[in-house]
Each structure stands twice: as structure tokens, then as C-alpha cells.
Motif scaffolding. Structure first.
Motif, PDB file in Angstrom:
ATOM      1  N   LEU A 219     -37.447 -11.436 -47.450  1.00 15.58           N
ATOM      2  CA  LEU A 219     -37.390 -12.452 -46.405  1.00 15.58           C
ATOM      3  C   LEU A 219     -37.894 -11.782 -45.134  1.00 15.58           C
ATOM      4  N   VAL A 220     -39.039 -12.251 -44.641  1.00 12.82           N
ATOM      5  CA  VAL A 220     -39.630 -11.648 -43.452  1.00 12.82           C
ATOM      6  C   VAL A 220     -39.468 -12.622 -42.295  1.00 12.82           C
ATOM      7  N   LEU A 221     -38.642 -12.253 -41.327  1.00 11.85           N
ATOM      8  CA  LEU A 221     -38.370 -13.131 -40.192  1.00 11.85           C
ATOM      9  C   LEU A 221     -39.087 -12.589 -38.969  1.00 11.85           C
ATOM     10  N   ILE A 222     -39.946 -13.412 -38.389  1.00  6.59           N
ATOM     11  CA  ILE A 222     -40.727 -12.961 -37.235  1.00  6.59           C
ATOM     12  C   ILE A 222     -40.359 -13.775 -35.993  1.00  6.59           C
ATOM     13  N   MET A 223     -39.939 -13.057 -34.971  1.00  4.42           N
ATOM     14  CA  MET A 223     -39.628 -13.687 -33.686  1.00  4.42           C
ATOM     15  C   MET A 223     -40.699 -13.292 -32.678  1.00  4.42           C
ATOM     16  N   PHE A 224     -41.027 -14.180 -31.749  1.00  2.13           N
ATOM     17  CA  PHE A 224     -41.978 -13.838 -30.700  1.00  2.13           C
ATOM     18  C   PHE A 224     -41.197 -13.646 -29.400  1.00  2.13           C
ATOM     19  N   GLU A 225     -41.394 -12.462 -28.854  1.00  2.41           N
ATOM     20  CA  GLU A 225     -40.605 -12.042 -27.696  1.00  2.41           C
ATOM     21  C   GLU A 225     -40.782 -12.949 -26.477  1.00  2.41           C
ATOM     22  N   GLN A 226     -41.987 -13.565 -26.322  1.00  8.92           N
ATOM     23  CA  GLN A 226     -42.209 -14.455 -25.172  1.00  8.92           C
ATOM     24  C   GLN A 226     -42.206 -15.922 -25.600  1.00  8.92           C
ATOM     25  N   ASP A 227     -41.547 -16.216 -26.697  1.00 13.74           N
ATOM     26  CA  ASP A 227     -41.489 -17.598 -27.189  1.00 13.74           C
ATOM     27  C   ASP A 227     -40.699 -18.465 -26.212  1.00 13.74           C
ATOM     28  N   ASN A 228     -41.379 -19.458 -25.617  1.00 15.26           N
ATOM     29  CA  ASN A 228     -40.673 -20.362 -24.704  1.00 15.26           C
ATOM     30  C   ASN A 228     -40.490 -21.738 -25.313  1.00 15.26           C
ATOM     31  N   VAL A 229     -40.847 -21.880 -26.576  1.00  7.74           N
ATOM     32  CA  VAL A 229     -40.706 -23.165 -27.253  1.00  7.74           C
ATOM     33  C   VAL A 229     -39.321 -23.267 -27.893  1.00  7.74           C
ATOM     34  N   LEU A 230     -38.903 -22.181 -28.519  1.00  5.53           N
ATOM     35  CA  LEU A 230     -37.602 -22.177 -29.175  1.00  5.53           C
ATOM     36  C   LEU A 230     -36.528 -21.652 -28.230  1.00  5.53           C
ATOM     37  N   VAL A 231     -35.482 -22.425 -28.058  1.00  2.00           N
ATOM     38  CA  VAL A 231     -34.335 -22.010 -27.243  1.00  2.00           C
ATOM     39  C   VAL A 231     -33.105 -21.930 -28.141  1.00  2.00           C
ATOM     40  N   PRO A 232     -32.582 -20.736 -28.383  1.00  3.25           N
ATOM     41  CA  PRO A 232     -33.085 -19.421 -27.977  1.00  3.25           C
ATOM     42  C   PRO A 232     -34.119 -18.907 -28.997  1.00  3.25           C
ATOM     43  N   ARG A 233     -35.000 -18.031 -28.563  1.00  2.00           N
ATOM     44  CA  ARG A 233     -36.043 -17.523 -29.469  1.00  2.00           C
ATOM     45  C   ARG A 233     -35.445 -16.694 -30.608  1.00  2.00           C
ATOM     46  N   GLU A 234     -34.253 -16.118 -30.380  1.00  2.00           N
ATOM     47  CA  GLU A 234     -33.592 -15.290 -31.407  1.00  2.00           C
ATOM     48  C   GLU A 234     -33.245 -16.082 -32.660  1.00  2.00           C
ATOM     49  N   THR A 235     -33.303 -17.421 -32.583  1.00  2.00           N
ATOM     50  CA  THR A 235     -33.041 -18.266 -33.742  1.00  2.00           C
ATOM     51  C   THR A 235     -33.994 -17.921 -34.897  1.00  2.00           C
ATOM     52  N   SER A 236     -35.181 -17.405 -34.553  1.00  5.76           N
ATOM     53  CA  SER A 236     -36.152 -17.022 -35.579  1.00  5.76           C
ATOM     54  C   SER A 236     -35.662 -15.851 -36.422  1.00  5.76           C
ATOM     55  N   LEU A 237     -34.661 -15.124 -35.884  1.00  8.40           N
ATOM     56  CA  LEU A 237     -34.063 -14.010 -36.635  1.00  8.40           C
ATOM     57  C   LEU A 237     -32.630 -14.374 -37.038  1.00  8.40           C
TER      58      LEU A 237
END
Ligand SMILES: *[C@@H]1O[C@H](CO)[C@@H](O)[C@H](O)[C@H]1NC(C)=O
Ligand SMILES: *[C@@H]1O[C@H](CO)[C@@H](O)[C@H](O)[C@H]1NC(C)=O
Ligand SMILES: *[C@@H]1O[C@H](CO)[C@@H](O)[C@H](O)[C@H]1NC(C)=O
Ligand SMILES: *[C@@H]1O[C@H](CO)[C@@H](O)[C@H](O)[C@H]1NC(C)=O
Length: 305
Positions: A219-237
Motif C-alpha cells: 500500500l503506497v500512500l502519497i501525500m503532497f506537502e503543499q496540498d491545499n485541496v485536501l483539508v487536512p492533507r495528512e488524510t492522504s496518509l
């Protein structure tokens, strides 16, 4: 007793021949891409993304469209999008022999569909590796793409007040993964998708979903450090706010979902199968070199790794 060498030499040759003949079957398994909201398989970005990975890995890549693309990606409930994806994956299976398994790539909201496909599809081929880019796995607390404009704030407020109503749940796809940390009771009762996907309601928890998710190879989870679309961006992890609070973000390992292992994330991680990746960049803005480094290895034939 003089001849044993002959048969074993022959069987050696037969083995080599068999290996040579079966070499084409050892080609990389196919992969399937689910695009994000407002996007379509036919868009330039998604086409290029799929083609590049396919060219590099020499694996067949399919972007699977659900409904008409952009409009349906906004308006069709995710339970329905996932059901369609399940049916289409079965079609792809008969078309191109996905029966030996395949890899899944999710882009943003497409990662929700992908996680749904892994957990909910009965009789589907095995998903081997799941690579998720900017997936809102633990939920989001705001409408995607709604910036600070006045219309957005109004829309956001309007939707937030009503987000768990049947009407919004049936007409706005992201409402299926909007999780307002200060309104968990309404979320668990009204939200139709994410609570089921993440096995959040203890009285409805389904061991099959967990078993399927935990059977991934990687399972490869990738978060984008400057992601302003997802609040919070950490949800990607799989990181998120604790219930009731907006001012702290827990890393995956500190969430109840992880600690109580509702969907097998802990099981996977303890087996060394989860890669938590934090990339510099905006929402889904992945560089060629990062694609090669973090996605490609999971699409290539296992024997070549
Ligand atoms: C992938 O390879 C094909 C065939 O060589 C080529 O036509 C195509 O432009 C390549 N795609 C990308 C995005 O580089
Ligand atoms: C969990 O599911 C049960 C059974 O459907 C339901 O009665 C209950 O309200 C749900 N729990 C929450 C916290 O929503
Ligand atoms: C759990 O999900 C599986 C697969 O969809 C389904 O067959 C089963 O009936 C579900 N179990 C419960 C208790 O709902
Ligand atoms: C991501 O990396 C940056 C530094 O590059 C760091 O400040 C940030 O805390 C990291 N976030 C997570 C969730 O790991």
C-alpha cells in the motif's frame, strides 16, 4: 545406474524451455487508474500519466471511466461509482486477463473508489499493489477546490450544515467522505460512504473488508506537502483530526482506525507493506522522477525487482 544423468539433463532442458515459453505470461500485471474529481480519463494529464507508466513498466494500463467523467465525478454518490467500477473491473478482467491480479492507482477521489473496489467487489480479481496519490482516506473537513472566495465560503457553509442530509449524500460525491470532526454523530449516521469504507461503526464492521484490504502486497500512500485541496492533507496518509477537535492532526498510527485496526492498516504496516510518502508539491503535482521512484517499482514485473 549409468543413465540418471540423462533424464535430469533432459528435465533441465525441458525446464528451461518451459520457462522460455512462459516468459510472455510473466509480463508485468496490468494496472488500472481511477481519476480524481473534475477530471476524466480522456484529459491530457490522466492520459499522459497512464501512458508514461505503461510505457516505462511495459504493463498494460487502463484508466477506467465511471459515468461521463467530470460531471458524474462530482454528482454521482461514491457507493454508486464504486459499484460501477466493480462491474467494469470485471469487464476488464475478461478483456485482458486481469485474472492473475492487477495493480490499482488512485488519484485523489479516485483513491476512494479504488479502496472501495479492493474492499467491496465480490468475485473480483486480486488487487496486488495499491498506489494512492492524494487520496482523502481518512476524510476531509472542507469542500475540495473551495478556496477563500465568498461564494465558496457560502457554499461550504451551506453544504456543511446539510452535508449528511439524504439529498446532499445523493447528489454530491465528496459528501461521501466529508468528516466534520465536531459532528461525528451526524457523520456516522448520515454519511453513506466513508464510515462503511473505513469500518467506522463498530456494530456494522465487516471482517471481509478488512481481510481484503489487508491482503494487499503493498500500500503506497502519497501525500503532497503543499496540498491545499485536501483539508487536512495528512488524510492522504490516513492521518486525521481526533473526534471533536479541529486543532490537532493525528498521524495514522495514533488514530483509532489504526490502533483498533478497523481495515487492516496496522496489520499491513506491521508486515512492512505500507509506504508513507511525503512529497514536495501541490495536489497531485508529481514529478517524472518521483513517478519513477515511488510508483513504477510497484508496476514492474516482480521477478525483475
Ligand atoms: C508511449 O509510447 C508510445 C509508443 O512508443 C508513444 O507513441 C507515446 O508517445 C508514449 N507516451 C508518452 C506519454 O510518452
Ligand atoms: C451504527 O450502526 C447501528 C446499526 O445500523 C446504528 O443503529 C447506530 O446508530 C450506528 N452508530 C452510530 C454511532 O451512528
Ligand atoms: C460483509 O461483506 C461481504 C462482502 O461484500 C458480504 O458478503 C457480507 O454479507 C458482509 N457481511 C455482513 C455481516 O454484512
Ligand atoms: C512532510 O515533510 C515536511 C518536510 O519536508 C515536514 O515538515 C512535514 O512535517 C512532513 N509531514 C508529514 C505528515 O510527514
Amino acid at each position: 545406474m549409468a543413465s540418471p544423468r540423462l533424464p535430469s539433463a533432459t528435465s533441465f532442458l525441458v525446464c528451461v524451455l518451459a520457462l522460455a515459453l512462459s516468459a510472455p505470461a510473466a509480463r508485468s500485471v496490468p494496472f488500472v487508474v481511477f481519476h480524481g474529481i473534475s477530471d476524466a480519463c480522456s484529459s491530457k494529464g490522466v492520459t499522459r500519466f497512464t501512458e508514461l507508466l505503461s510505457n516505462w513498466s511495459s504493463a498494460e494500463g487502463h484508466c477506467i471511466e465511471i459515468g461521463d467523467g467530470a460531471w458524474d465525478s462530482w454528482t454521482m454518490p461514491l457507493t454508486e461509482q464504486t459499484a460501477i467500477a466493480c462491474a467494469k473491473n470485471l469487464q476488464v478482467k475478461s478483456m485482458s486477463e486481469l485474472s492473475n491480479g492487477y495493480n490499482l492507482i488512485g488519484l485523489s477521489q479516485g483513491s476512494m473508489i479504488a479502496q472501495g473496489v479492493i474492499e467491496f467487489c465480490d468475485g473480483a480479481p486480486q488487487v496486488k499493489n495499491f498506489i494512492s496519490l492524494a487520496g482523502p482516506h481518512a476524510g476531509i473537513a472542507s469542500i475540495p477546490f473551495c478556496g477563500s472566495g465568498i461564494l465558496c465560503i457560502l457554499l461550504d457553509d451551506m453544504i456543511k450544515g446539510e452535508v449528511y442530509s439524504t439529498y446532499i449524500q445523493e447528489h454530491l460525491a465528496p459528501s461521501g467522505y466529508i468528516k466534520i470532526p465536531t459532528d461525528i454523530k451526524a457523520y456516522l449516521e448520515g454519511c453513506k460512504f466513508l464510515p462503511k469504507l473505513n469500518n467506522e461503526n463498530s456494530s456494522k464492521r465487516n471482517a471481509t473488508y478488512k481481510e481484503r484490504f489487508a491482503s494487499l502486497q503493498n500500500l503506497v500512500l502519497i501525500m503532497f506537502e503543499q496540498d491545499n485541496v485536501l483539508v487536512p492533507r495528512e488524510t492522504s496518509l490516513f492521518g486525521y483530526y481526533p473526534d471533536g477537535l479541529f486543532n490537532v492532526i493525528l498521524p495514522a498510527e495514533e488514530t483509532t482506525l489504526y490502533k483498533e485496526d478497523w481495515i487492516g492498516l496496522k496489520t499491513l504496516n506491521e508486515a512492512g507493506k505500507v509506504k508513507f510518502i511525503n512529497l514536495s508539491g501541490h495536489h497531485l503535482q508529481i514529478s517524472i522522477s518521483d513517478m519513477k521512484k515511488y510508483i513504477l517499482p510497484y508496476l514492474e514485473d516482480e521477478s525483475s525487482r
